[in-house]
Write a protein that holds these residues in place. Structure first.
Motif, PDB file in Angstrom:
ATOM      1  N   VAL A  99      95.157  91.492  54.942  1.00 22.33           N
ATOM      2  CA  VAL A  99      95.294  90.407  53.968  1.00 22.33           C
ATOM      3  C   VAL A  99      94.722  90.828  52.610  1.00 22.33           C
ATOM      4  O   VAL A  99      95.455  90.920  51.628  1.00 22.33           O
ATOM      5  CB  VAL A  99      94.607  89.114  54.467  1.00 22.33           C
ATOM      6  CG1 VAL A  99      94.816  87.979  53.457  1.00 22.33           C
ATOM      7  CG2 VAL A  99      95.167  88.705  55.832  1.00 22.33           C
ATOM      8  N   GLU A 100      93.428  91.104  52.559  1.00 23.25           N
ATOM      9  CA  GLU A 100      92.803  91.405  51.266  1.00 23.25           C
ATOM     10  C   GLU A 100      93.345  92.683  50.629  1.00 23.25           C
ATOM     11  O   GLU A 100      93.720  92.681  49.450  1.00 23.25           O
ATOM     12  CB  GLU A 100      91.278  91.509  51.444  1.00 23.25           C
ATOM     13  CG  GLU A 100      90.631  90.186  51.801  1.00 23.25           C
ATOM     14  CD  GLU A 100      89.137  90.292  52.022  1.00 23.25           C
ATOM     15  OE1 GLU A 100      88.460  89.246  51.995  1.00 23.25           O
ATOM     16  OE2 GLU A 100      88.633  91.422  52.231  1.00 23.25           O
ATOM     17  N   ALA A 101      93.397  93.773  51.401  1.00 23.05           N
ATOM     18  CA  ALA A 101      93.883  95.033  50.825  1.00 23.05           C
ATOM     19  C   ALA A 101      95.367  94.946  50.488  1.00 23.05           C
ATOM     20  O   ALA A 101      95.815  95.478  49.463  1.00 23.05           O
ATOM     21  CB  ALA A 101      93.619  96.195  51.778  1.00 23.05           C
ATOM     22  N   ALA A 102      96.144  94.263  51.338  1.00 27.73           N
ATOM     23  CA  ALA A 102      97.580  94.110  51.057  1.00 27.73           C
ATOM     24  C   ALA A 102      97.785  93.337  49.754  1.00 27.73           C
ATOM     25  O   ALA A 102      98.645  93.693  48.930  1.00 27.73           O
ATOM     26  CB  ALA A 102      98.267  93.401  52.210  1.00 27.73           C
ATOM     27  N   HIS A 103      96.996  92.281  49.556  1.00 31.01           N
ATOM     28  CA  HIS A 103      97.074  91.511  48.307  1.00 31.01           C
ATOM     29  C   HIS A 103      96.651  92.377  47.127  1.00 31.01           C
ATOM     30  O   HIS A 103      97.266  92.336  46.053  1.00 31.01           O
ATOM     31  CB  HIS A 103      96.172  90.272  48.409  1.00 31.01           C
ATOM     32  CG  HIS A 103      96.197  89.419  47.173  1.00 31.01           C
ATOM     33  ND1 HIS A 103      95.329  89.615  46.115  1.00 31.01           N
ATOM     34  CD2 HIS A 103      96.997  88.369  46.817  1.00 31.01           C
ATOM     35  CE1 HIS A 103      95.592  88.736  45.164  1.00 31.01           C
ATOM     36  NE2 HIS A 103      96.595  87.965  45.570  1.00 31.01           N
ATOM     37  N   ARG A 104      95.611  93.187  47.316  1.00 33.22           N
ATOM     38  CA  ARG A 104      95.104  94.053  46.251  1.00 33.22           C
ATOM     39  C   ARG A 104      96.176  95.071  45.825  1.00 33.22           C
ATOM     40  O   ARG A 104      96.399  95.296  44.636  1.00 33.22           O
ATOM     41  CB  ARG A 104      93.850  94.776  46.767  1.00 33.22           C
ATOM     42  CG  ARG A 104      92.920  95.331  45.711  1.00 33.22           C
ATOM     43  CD  ARG A 104      91.648  95.866  46.351  1.00 33.22           C
ATOM     44  NE  ARG A 104      90.793  94.802  46.854  1.00 33.22           N
ATOM     45  CZ  ARG A 104      90.418  94.667  48.128  1.00 33.22           C
ATOM     46  NH1 ARG A 104      90.813  95.544  49.039  1.00 33.22           N
ATOM     47  NH2 ARG A 104      89.644  93.665  48.490  1.00 33.22           N
ATOM     48  N   ILE A 105      96.845  95.675  46.801  1.00 35.17           N
ATOM     49  CA  ILE A 105      97.909  96.647  46.498  1.00 35.17           C
ATOM     50  C   ILE A 105      99.045  95.961  45.749  1.00 35.17           C
ATOM     51  O   ILE A 105      99.558  96.478  44.743  1.00 35.17           O
ATOM     52  CB  ILE A 105      98.422  97.301  47.800  1.00 35.17           C
ATOM     53  CG1 ILE A 105      97.346  98.250  48.366  1.00 35.17           C
ATOM     54  CG2 ILE A 105      99.732  98.058  47.556  1.00 35.17           C
ATOM     55  CD1 ILE A 105      97.624  98.722  49.782  1.00 35.17           C
ATOM     56  N   ALA A 106      99.449  94.779  46.222  1.00 34.37           N
ATOM     57  CA  ALA A 106     100.546  94.046  45.572  1.00 34.37           C
ATOM     58  C   ALA A 106     100.165  93.655  44.142  1.00 34.37           C
ATOM     59  O   ALA A 106     100.985  93.773  43.223  1.00 34.37           O
ATOM     60  CB  ALA A 106     100.899  92.808  46.395  1.00 34.37           C
TER      61      ALA A 106
END
Length: 307
Positions: A99-106
């Motif tokens: 969740v957090e890292a995926a949002h950060r990458i996006a």
């Protein structure tokens, strides 16, 4: 879809040394995309892809660091997030990674004006699930689209291929023991997808013009778990006794094994085996992308020779 030159359209693959990520890198190169492999271990990327191809660059990235991600996506046309986590350890939790890292990458891709983002999720991802793993995979899709509205989500079914942890584990157990313990009555349905087909799907998504879609990529055949194990046993030339084991017993076993540094089975894997893993008939998949998926039977003998 027709192949056309993608010269200069740099694609960054996060998790590019993983089981799916490295296949995505190779298929992207076949379609002439230059690729930047972003992972925790860039040396592994150089080992996997060699140094002969000047259009593959391996870099170190920390998915928990915005500056690190920003450096990785700088100048990119496309980004693929193929990072996944199956066992939580310390700060590497399903929430922090999915969740957090995926949002950060996006968010960093959006800020860098990247044109295309492909987020790898999984069939069955569900933000309302009681399983933490399944729930966080579902939440990851919403988190990504909140940061990058035109993101494309690719949800593979359970994947198989050389060096997988799925078929390889089943074959090892079938060959080693005369009795094979099944999950429940073996009635859970699955539609296994060949990892190379999923790698090609990622390349086709980036080559096509469609954005914002969700693709579910399941193989050409649906099995019950019992049928699947029997098919693998036939291919391996063994005749095991298939023993039904209640899910409650699997959950109890997974709790005991959780003390091990690398448990052979986790409670999240048990939870996944309680849910059918099949492509929804309403969702576009391999066919929309011009891919004829490989059946397990087409690939298994190659896998057995290497096993």
């Amino acid at each position: 879809m027709n192949s056309r030159s993608q010269t200069g359209k740099l694609v960054v693959v996060f998790g590019g040394t993983g089981f799916l990520g490295r296949r995505a890198v190779r298929h992207l190169r076949r379609h002439e995309f230059p690729v930047r492999v972003a992972s925790r271990h860039p040396d592994r990327g150089r080992e996997l892809f060699g140094s002969d191809d000047s259009q593959i660059e391996s870099i170190e990235v920390n998915i928990h660091s915005e500056p690190s991600i920003a450096r990785a996506v700088a100048g990119a046309y496309g980004v693929v997030n193929a990072v996944s986590l199956y066992v939580e350890r310390g700060r590497e939790t399903f929430h922090s990674v999915h969740v957090e890292a995926a949002h950060r990458i996006a968010a960093q891709a959006q800020q860098a004006e990247v044109e295309r983002l492909v987020h790898i999720s999984g069939i069955g991802s569900d933000a309302s699930s009681s399983s933490l793993y399944i729930r966080k995979r579902g939440e990851s899709e919403s988190a990504v689209r909140a940061a990058f509205a035109g993101a494309t989500v690719v949800r593979p079914a359970v994947m198989f291929g050389p060096d997988d942890t799925f078929i390889t584990t089943i074959i090892t157990l079938l060959r080693r023991f005369p009795v094979y313990p099944m999950f429940g009555q073996g009635l859970t349905r699955l539609q296994p997808a060949y990892v190379e087909d999923v790698g090609e799907a990622i390349a086709q998504v980036l080559q096509g013009s469609e954005t914002g879609a969700t693709f579910e990529c399941g193989g050409p055949r649906v099995y019950s778990y019992k049928e699947f194990v029997r098919a693998l046993a036939r291919e391996a030339g063994v005749k095991p006794v298939l023993l039904p084991v209640p899910f409650a017993a699997w959950h109890a076993l997974s709790r005991i094994l959780a003390i091990l540094p690398s448990p052979p089975i986790t409670r999240h894997q048990v939870a996944l085996m309680q849910v059918d893993n099949m492509q929804s008939p309403e969702m576009p998949g391999f066919e929309r992308l011009g891919i004829s998926p490989h059946a397990v039977e087409e690939v298994i003998q190659t896998m057995l020779r290497g096993h």
